[in-house]
Design a protein around this motif. Sequence first.
Motif, PDB file in Angstrom:
ATOM      1  N   GLU A   1       0.827  -1.191   0.000  1.00 41.73           N
ATOM      2  CA  GLU A   1       0.000   0.000   0.000  1.00 41.73           C
ATOM      3  C   GLU A   1       0.873   1.257   0.000  1.00 41.73           C
ATOM      4  O   GLU A   1       2.100   1.175  -0.038  1.00 41.73           O
ATOM      5  N   SER A   2       0.240   2.407   0.067  1.00 44.05           N
ATOM      6  CA  SER A   2       0.953   3.684  -0.009  1.00 44.05           C
ATOM      7  C   SER A   2       1.562   4.060   1.341  1.00 44.05           C
ATOM      8  O   SER A   2       1.405   3.357   2.340  1.00 44.05           O
ATOM      9  N   GLU A   3       2.211   5.200   1.357  1.00 44.24           N
ATOM     10  CA  GLU A   3       2.835   5.669   2.593  1.00 44.24           C
ATOM     11  C   GLU A   3       1.811   5.944   3.687  1.00 44.24           C
ATOM     12  O   GLU A   3       2.134   5.916   4.875  1.00 44.24           O
ATOM     13  N   THR A   4       0.558   6.188   3.311  1.00 41.91           N
ATOM     14  CA  THR A   4      -0.497   6.446   4.295  1.00 41.91           C
ATOM     15  C   THR A   4      -0.610   5.311   5.304  1.00 41.91           C
ATOM     16  O   THR A   4      -0.854   5.543   6.499  1.00 41.91           O
ATOM     17  N   THR A   5      -0.437   4.077   4.831  1.00 39.34           N
ATOM     18  CA  THR A   5      -0.475   2.902   5.725  1.00 39.34           C
ATOM     19  C   THR A   5       0.919   2.337   5.948  1.00 39.34           C
ATOM     20  O   THR A   5       1.069   1.159   6.282  1.00 39.34           O
ATOM     21  N   LYS A   6       1.927   3.188   5.746  1.00 39.56           N
ATOM     22  CA  LYS A   6       3.324   2.804   5.988  1.00 39.56           C
ATOM     23  C   LYS A   6       3.749   1.650   5.082  1.00 39.56           C
ATOM     24  O   LYS A   6       4.497   0.770   5.485  1.00 39.56           O
ATOM     25  N   TYR A   7       3.277   1.685   3.831  1.00 38.98           N
ATOM     26  CA  TYR A   7       3.661   0.686   2.820  1.00 38.98           C
ATOM     27  C   TYR A   7       3.389  -0.742   3.290  1.00 38.98           C
ATOM     28  O   TYR A   7       4.198  -1.643   3.124  1.00 38.98           O
ATOM     29  N   ARG A   8       2.223  -0.924   3.863  1.00 35.49           N
ATOM     30  CA  ARG A   8       1.834  -2.244   4.361  1.00 35.49           C
ATOM     31  C   ARG A   8       1.799  -3.278   3.229  1.00 35.49           C
ATOM     32  O   ARG A   8       1.309  -3.003   2.136  1.00 35.49           O
ATOM     33  N   MET A   9       2.332  -4.464   3.498  1.00 34.07           N
ATOM     34  CA  MET A   9       2.287  -5.557   2.534  1.00 34.07           C
ATOM     35  C   MET A   9       0.890  -6.183   2.600  1.00 34.07           C
ATOM     36  O   MET A   9       0.603  -7.012   3.452  1.00 34.07           O
ATOM     37  N   ASN A  10       0.019  -5.767   1.694  1.00 33.98           N
ATOM     38  CA  ASN A  10      -1.375  -6.180   1.782  1.00 33.98           C
ATOM     39  C   ASN A  10      -1.709  -7.394   0.926  1.00 33.98           C
ATOM     40  O   ASN A  10      -2.804  -7.953   1.033  1.00 33.98           O
ATOM     41  N   LYS A  11      -0.785  -7.817   0.066  1.00 32.36           N
ATOM     42  CA  LYS A  11      -1.008  -9.011  -0.752  1.00 32.36           C
ATOM     43  C   LYS A  11       0.246  -9.887  -0.739  1.00 32.36           C
ATOM     44  O   LYS A  11       1.360  -9.391  -0.942  1.00 32.36           O
ATOM     45  N   LEU A  12       0.047 -11.158  -0.511  1.00 33.57           N
ATOM     46  CA  LEU A  12       1.127 -12.130  -0.627  1.00 33.57           C
ATOM     47  C   LEU A  12       0.466 -13.494  -0.798  1.00 33.57           C
ATOM     48  O   LEU A  12      -0.105 -14.035   0.144  1.00 33.57           O
ATOM     49  N   GLY A  13       0.538 -14.027  -2.009  1.00 33.56           N
ATOM     50  CA  GLY A  13      -0.179 -15.250  -2.329  1.00 33.56           C
ATOM     51  C   GLY A  13       0.547 -16.508  -1.897  1.00 33.56           C
ATOM     52  O   GLY A  13       1.486 -16.480  -1.104  1.00 33.56           O
ATOM     53  N   SER A  14       0.136 -17.618  -2.462  1.00 30.76           N
ATOM     54  CA  SER A  14       0.701 -18.921  -2.103  1.00 30.76           C
ATOM     55  C   SER A  14       2.159 -19.017  -2.524  1.00 30.76           C
ATOM     56  O   SER A  14       2.599 -18.395  -3.492  1.00 30.76           O
ATOM     57  N   HIS A  15       2.920 -19.818  -1.789  1.00 29.77           N
ATOM     58  CA  HIS A  15       4.373 -19.894  -1.939  1.00 29.77           C
ATOM     59  C   HIS A  15       4.800 -21.139  -2.687  1.00 29.77           C
ATOM     60  O   HIS A  15       4.176 -22.196  -2.573  1.00 29.77           O
ATOM     61  N   SER A  16       5.889 -21.007  -3.449  1.00 29.97           N
ATOM     62  CA  SER A  16       6.569 -22.159  -4.046  1.00 29.97           C
ATOM     63  C   SER A  16       8.070 -21.903  -3.999  1.00 29.97           C
ATOM     64  O   SER A  16       8.514 -20.757  -3.931  1.00 29.97           O
ATOM     65  N   GLY A  17       8.862 -22.963  -4.042  1.00 27.43           N
ATOM     66  CA  GLY A  17      10.309 -22.838  -3.940  1.00 27.43           C
ATOM     67  C   GLY A  17      10.799 -23.137  -2.537  1.00 27.43           C
ATOM     68  O   GLY A  17      10.010 -23.249  -1.600  1.00 27.43           O
ATOM     69  N   LYS A  18      12.125 -23.247  -2.394  1.00 27.05           N
ATOM     70  CA  LYS A  18      12.715 -23.594  -1.101  1.00 27.05           C
ATOM     71  C   LYS A  18      13.063 -22.384  -0.248  1.00 27.05           C
ATOM     72  O   LYS A  18      13.072 -22.464   0.977  1.00 27.05           O
ATOM     73  N   ALA A  19      13.377 -21.264  -0.874  1.00 25.73           N
ATOM     74  CA  ALA A  19      13.688 -20.044  -0.125  1.00 25.73           C
ATOM     75  C   ALA A  19      12.397 -19.318   0.231  1.00 25.73           C
ATOM     76  O   ALA A  19      11.319 -19.662  -0.255  1.00 25.73           O
ATOM     77  N   GLY A  20      12.512 -18.308   1.090  1.00 26.48           N
ATOM     78  CA  GLY A  20      11.389 -17.428   1.358  1.00 26.48           C
ATOM     79  C   GLY A  20      10.206 -18.038   2.063  1.00 26.48           C
ATOM     80  O   GLY A  20       9.108 -17.487   2.023  1.00 26.48           O
ATOM     81  N   THR A  21      10.393 -19.159   2.738  1.00 24.05           N
ATOM     82  CA  THR A  21       9.259 -19.862   3.327  1.00 24.05           C
ATOM     83  C   THR A  21       8.627 -19.113   4.491  1.00 24.05           C
ATOM     84  O   THR A  21       7.485 -19.376   4.846  1.00 24.05           O
ATOM     85  N   GLU A  22       9.351 -18.152   5.085  1.00 29.00           N
ATOM     86  CA  GLU A  22       8.834 -17.429   6.243  1.00 29.00           C
ATOM     87  C   GLU A  22       8.229 -16.074   5.888  1.00 29.00           C
ATOM     88  O   GLU A  22       7.694 -15.386   6.765  1.00 29.00           O
ATOM     89  N   LEU A  23       8.295 -15.670   4.631  1.00 35.99           N
ATOM     90  CA  LEU A  23       7.807 -14.339   4.272  1.00 35.99           C
ATOM     91  C   LEU A  23       6.311 -14.197   4.512  1.00 35.99           C
ATOM     92  O   LEU A  23       5.822 -13.091   4.779  1.00 35.99           O
ATOM     93  N   SER A  24       5.581 -15.298   4.437  1.00 33.89           N
ATOM     94  CA  SER A  24       4.128 -15.231   4.657  1.00 33.89           C
ATOM     95  C   SER A  24       3.796 -14.661   6.037  1.00 33.89           C
ATOM     96  O   SER A  24       2.726 -14.070   6.235  1.00 33.89           O
ATOM     97  N   ARG A  25       4.714 -14.818   7.004  1.00 33.59           N
ATOM     98  CA  ARG A  25       4.488 -14.250   8.337  1.00 33.59           C
ATOM     99  C   ARG A  25       4.538 -12.720   8.319  1.00 33.59           C
ATOM    100  O   ARG A  25       4.021 -12.071   9.235  1.00 33.59           O
ATOM    101  N   ASN A  26       5.169 -12.150   7.290  1.00 32.68           N
ATOM    102  CA  ASN A  26       5.280 -10.697   7.204  1.00 32.68           C
ATOM    103  C   ASN A  26       4.058 -10.057   6.546  1.00 32.68           C
ATOM    104  O   ASN A  26       3.923  -8.828   6.559  1.00 32.68           O
ATOM    105  N   LYS A  27       3.192 -10.866   5.946  1.00 30.93           N
ATOM    106  CA  LYS A  27       2.000 -10.319   5.293  1.00 30.93           C
ATOM    107  C   LYS A  27       1.159  -9.541   6.304  1.00 30.93           C
ATOM    108  O   LYS A  27       0.955  -9.977   7.434  1.00 30.93           O
TER     109      LYS A  27
END
Length: 320
Positions: A202-228
């Motif tokens: 999102e925009s700076e108004t919401t401090k660039y909140r990560m508002n979308k993060l879909g399903s994951h594939s691959g071996k790296a990045g498995t914990e990023l879903s917690r940052n959504k």
Amino acid sequence: MYGLYLTGTTEETIKPSTTQLPTTTSPGTTEETIKPSTTQLPTTTLPGTTDETVKPSTTQLPTTTSRGTTQHTIKPSTTESPTTTPPVLYSDCKDVYDAGYTQDGVYKILPAGWPSAAFHVYCKMDNGGGWTVFQRRIDSTTDFYQNWDTYKIGFGDVSANFWLGNDKIHYLTAQKNYKLRFDITTSGGQSEYAEYAEFAIESETTKYRMNKLGSHSGKAGTELSRNKGSSFSTHDNDNDGCSSFNCAEKNKSGWWHMDDWCSDCFGYFCSCFQVNSCYYTCTGENLNGVYNGGSGQNIFSSDIVYCNIKFVEMKIRPTS
């Protein structure tokens, strides 16, 4: 370096002649020899066209010509310079790719709604083509421990280490549906990747909140879903929700830090920072951390798996 041809225009420079023209006389006239000119005549451009000098690039773009045009080849430069911009400004690297520019390089784009001038991005054309890169780490020469305003506008060199800028990332991800990919090279030299089916901030108004993060594939990045759902934080703008620590300060990075584990005492992991006899963690992904840093201040993915990453590149591509 790319060859570029301007459609429908012929720009020609008339060079001076080096051969003496024939002598001409007529009855009752004085014989004169017309000597060659030593001055270059001005460049002429057809009406309705713009006479522009296209700066050289170090990467070869596809050559395009149309009927009735004269082919001009731009010679390469030995100095690094941005890729020649296509004649039309595209909204992202997928548009650039679809227009026939299929080689990796720096291009200029103009996302929908972007309030300022067009800007340069690095485009990766593998894995389906048209990936707009917004982050890369290749060495320690660029400091990613930056303040809010610096992360907002972006920093670094798009051909090397850089962060594109949160404002730009927001406008990019707001104009279409995008997926996220990042490729890493581990400290042991192994290549891994992560893909998420959706990504937007999102925009700076919401401090660039990560508002979308879909399903994951691959071996790296498995914990990023917690940052959504997390807002972006920097050491001078703490939005992580953790009452115990400023996670951006502890992890030495601007990132979508979170409060899931920040009050829990752990044993040592590379994602942790030490306070007294306890180890705490704010995120399982920290791709903007200190390159080859110490415990809790390094660059890592998937929490305890890939620590001190040698290379990472984050990029987006439309889903359709």
